[in-house]
Motif scaffolding. Structure first.
Motif, mmCIF file in Angstrom:
data_model
loop_
_atom_site.group_PDB
_atom_site.id
_atom_site.type_symbol
_atom_site.label_atom_id
_atom_site.label_comp_id
_atom_site.label_asym_id
_atom_site.label_seq_id
_atom_site.Cartn_x
_atom_site.Cartn_y
_atom_site.Cartn_z
ATOM 1 N N GLY A 2 -7.903 6.674 -1.423
ATOM 2 C CA GLY A 2 -9.094 7.385 -1.876
ATOM 3 C C GLY A 2 -10.262 7.026 -0.983
ATOM 4 N N ASN A 3 -11.319 6.490 -1.585
ATOM 5 C CA ASN A 3 -12.487 6.033 -0.832
ATOM 6 C C ASN A 3 -12.607 4.518 -0.844
ATOM 7 O OD1 ASN A 3 -13.473 8.621 -0.150
ATOM 8 N ND2 ASN A 3 -14.229 8.858 -2.239
ATOM 9 N N HIS A 4 -11.516 3.828 -1.120
ATOM 10 C CA HIS A 4 -11.552 2.378 -1.307
ATOM 11 C C HIS A 4 -10.694 1.656 -0.279
ATOM 12 C CE1 HIS A 4 -13.511 2.957 -5.207
ATOM 13 N NE2 HIS A 4 -12.705 3.984 -5.337
ATOM 14 N N ILE A 5 -11.123 0.444 0.052
ATOM 15 C CA ILE A 5 -10.344 -0.446 0.900
ATOM 16 C C ILE A 5 -10.246 -1.788 0.192
ATOM 17 C CG2 ILE A 5 -10.908 0.699 3.070
ATOM 18 C CD1 ILE A 5 -12.956 -1.536 3.619
ATOM 19 N N ALA A 6 -9.197 -2.517 0.507
ATOM 20 C CA ALA A 6 -9.026 -3.857 -0.061
ATOM 21 C C ALA A 6 -8.342 -4.737 0.970
ATOM 22 C CB ALA A 6 -8.195 -3.806 -1.340
ATOM 23 N N CYS A 7 -8.708 -5.990 0.965
ATOM 24 C CA CYS A 7 -8.121 -6.960 1.874
ATOM 25 C C CYS A 7 -8.011 -8.282 1.136
ATOM 26 C CB CYS A 7 -9.001 -7.112 3.115
ATOM 27 S SG CYS A 7 -8.347 -8.290 4.307
ATOM 28 N N GLY A 8 -6.876 -8.905 1.238
ATOM 29 C CA GLY A 8 -6.686 -10.222 0.636
ATOM 30 C C GLY A 8 -6.224 -11.205 1.690
ATOM 31 N N ILE A 9 -6.716 -12.428 1.587
ATOM 32 C CA ILE A 9 -6.360 -13.495 2.521
ATOM 33 C C ILE A 9 -6.003 -14.726 1.710
ATOM 34 C CG2 ILE A 9 -7.182 -14.974 4.390
ATOM 35 C CD1 ILE A 9 -9.106 -12.661 5.059
ATOM 36 N N SER A 10 -4.969 -15.415 2.167
ATOM 37 C CA SER A 10 -4.517 -16.593 1.434
ATOM 38 C C SER A 10 -3.810 -17.547 2.386
ATOM 39 C CB SER A 10 -3.539 -16.153 0.324
ATOM 40 O OG SER A 10 -3.030 -17.261 -0.371
ATOM 41 N N ASP A 11 -3.585 -18.757 1.915
ATOM 42 C CA ASP A 11 -2.746 -19.666 2.681
ATOM 43 C C ASP A 11 -1.308 -19.604 2.151
ATOM 44 O OD1 ASP A 11 -3.587 -20.860 0.352
ATOM 45 O OD2 ASP A 11 -4.028 -22.796 1.241
ATOM 46 N N TYR A 12 -1.006 -18.586 1.361
ATOM 47 C CA TYR A 12 0.335 -18.262 0.879
ATOM 48 C C TYR A 12 0.629 -16.810 1.255
ATOM 49 C CZ TYR A 12 -0.008 -22.399 -2.081
ATOM 50 O OH TYR A 12 -0.151 -23.670 -2.549
ATOM 51 N N LYS A 13 1.906 -16.445 1.279
ATOM 52 C CA LYS A 13 2.257 -15.043 1.505
ATOM 53 C C LYS A 13 1.538 -14.175 0.480
ATOM 54 C CE LYS A 13 6.566 -14.209 1.291
ATOM 55 N NZ LYS A 13 8.016 -14.007 1.280
ATOM 56 N N ILE A 14 1.156 -12.964 0.885
ATOM 57 C CA ILE A 14 0.404 -12.090 -0.005
ATOM 58 C C ILE A 14 0.838 -10.638 0.208
ATOM 59 C CG2 ILE A 14 -1.483 -11.989 1.669
ATOM 60 C CD1 ILE A 14 -3.434 -11.683 -0.674
ATOM 61 N N LYS A 20 -7.871 7.536 8.890
ATOM 62 C CA LYS A 20 -8.065 6.756 10.112
ATOM 63 C C LYS A 20 -9.284 5.852 9.967
ATOM 64 C CE LYS A 20 -5.941 10.165 13.120
ATOM 65 N NZ LYS A 20 -6.043 11.020 14.279
ATOM 66 N N LYS A 21 -10.351 6.418 9.394
ATOM 67 C CA LYS A 21 -11.582 5.642 9.197
ATOM 68 C C LYS A 21 -11.369 4.524 8.184
ATOM 69 C CE LYS A 21 -14.578 9.469 10.464
ATOM 70 N NZ LYS A 21 -15.490 10.511 9.991
ATOM 71 N N LEU A 22 -10.650 4.813 7.102
ATOM 72 C CA LEU A 22 -10.375 3.772 6.102
ATOM 73 C C LEU A 22 -9.535 2.654 6.707
ATOM 74 C CD1 LEU A 22 -9.663 5.926 2.933
ATOM 75 C CD2 LEU A 22 -11.580 4.348 3.253
ATOM 76 N N SER A 23 -8.564 3.008 7.528
ATOM 77 C CA SER A 23 -7.727 2.001 8.178
ATOM 78 C C SER A 23 -8.557 1.121 9.106
ATOM 79 C CB SER A 23 -6.592 2.689 8.945
ATOM 80 O OG SER A 23 -5.713 1.737 9.474
ATOM 81 N N CYS A 24 -9.450 1.738 9.877
ATOM 82 C CA CYS A 24 -10.365 0.951 10.731
ATOM 83 C C CYS A 24 -11.283 0.095 9.870
ATOM 84 C CB CYS A 24 -11.202 1.873 11.603
ATOM 85 S SG CYS A 24 -10.300 2.631 12.952
ATOM 86 N N GLY A 25 -11.777 0.675 8.779
ATOM 87 C CA GLY A 25 -12.682 -0.050 7.891
ATOM 88 C C GLY A 25 -12.047 -1.276 7.277
ATOM 89 N N VAL A 26 -10.806 -1.143 6.844
ATOM 90 C CA VAL A 26 -10.155 -2.299 6.227
ATOM 91 C C VAL A 26 -9.869 -3.373 7.276
ATOM 92 C CG1 VAL A 26 -7.718 -1.576 6.307
ATOM 93 C CG2 VAL A 26 -8.539 -2.980 4.408
ATOM 94 N N GLU A 27 -9.625 -2.948 8.513
ATOM 95 C CA GLU A 27 -9.434 -3.931 9.575
ATOM 96 C C GLU A 27 -10.744 -4.665 9.871
ATOM 97 O OE1 GLU A 27 -7.923 -4.276 14.165
ATOM 98 O OE2 GLU A 27 -7.179 -2.624 12.946
ATOM 99 N N LEU A 28 -11.851 -3.929 9.859
ATOM 100 C CA LEU A 28 -13.158 -4.571 10.049
ATOM 101 C C LEU A 28 -13.456 -5.543 8.903
ATOM 102 C CD1 LEU A 28 -15.249 -1.550 11.366
ATOM 103 C CD2 LEU A 28 -14.474 -3.545 12.668
ATOM 104 N N LEU A 29 -13.073 -5.151 7.689
ATOM 105 C CA LEU A 29 -13.233 -6.063 6.547
ATOM 106 C C LEU A 29 -12.426 -7.334 6.771
ATOM 107 C CD1 LEU A 29 -14.216 -6.765 3.682
ATOM 108 C CD2 LEU A 29 -12.248 -5.439 2.809
#
Length: 184
Positions: free
Chosen positions: A106-118, A58-67
């Motif tokens: 695990g203990n990692h989060i990732a977020c990618g943003i683009s002007d193309y589908k990702i 739950k915390k990782l999901s919130c964290g990645v949203e904050l990222l």
């Protein structure tokens, strides 16, 4: 479409054996970064976070949203309006040309943003993973590659993140069966 993959290592001294594999399906981006305000959470996003069994997830999901919110702010998007499409994928309804994808493991989060589908996925490499998952849900050629690999769990997670990131890229997620396409 240009594909990128790489292995990310956690270098903290007490976690030397942690491996996280990451992969993204995307075209070259003209813009990078993004942002989201907690008060702008959709009810279904909150439901998704609440659906996780463990507090850590739950915390990782919130964290990645904050990222995501932070990255959006970095590119000047300070007023994101989030909606969910028919397949459950979160998108910016007020910035149709901005696409993003998030992952945590695990203990990692990732977020990618683009002007193309990702599509983006990271997974903790559990060396004890049961390879029957691949036997039952992957193509036979993928399974054979996994079981004959020098490090089968590494090979399994390489395939997994490729497959899941593609599934997320399509917008279908797990509505697209793992064995409906082959990674070669």
């Amino acid at each position: 479409m240009e594909d990128k993959s790489n292995e990310l290592k956690n270098t903290s001294p007490d976690r030397q054996n942690d491996s996280v594999y990451g992969y993204g399906s995307f075209a070259p981006a003209k813009k990078t970064a993004a942002a989201v305000k907690p008060e702008n959470k959709t009810d279904s996003r909150k439901e998704k976070i609440d659906s996780f069994r463990f507090d850590k997830d739950k915390k990782l999901s919130c964290g990645v949203e904050l990222l995501l919110v932070r990255l959006l702010a970095d590119i000047g998007i300070n007023d994101p309006v989030f909606s969910i499409d028919d397949f459950g994928k979160l998108y910016l309804s007020n910035y149709a040309d901005i696409h993003f994808n998030m992952s945590h493991s695990g203990n990692h989060i990732a977020c990618g943003i683009s002007d193309y589908k990702i599509g983006l996925d990271i997974e903790y490499n559990d060396p004890e993973i049961g390879l029957d998952i691949a036997k039952h849900y992957f193509f036979k050629s993928e399974y054979v590659s996994i079981i004959h690999a020098r490090k089968p769990s590494d090979e399994f997670f390489s395939y997994w993140v490729l497959k899941e990131s593609y599934m997320k890229y399509t917008g279908l997620g797990f509505r697209l069966d793992l064995d409906s396409f082959e990674v070669s």
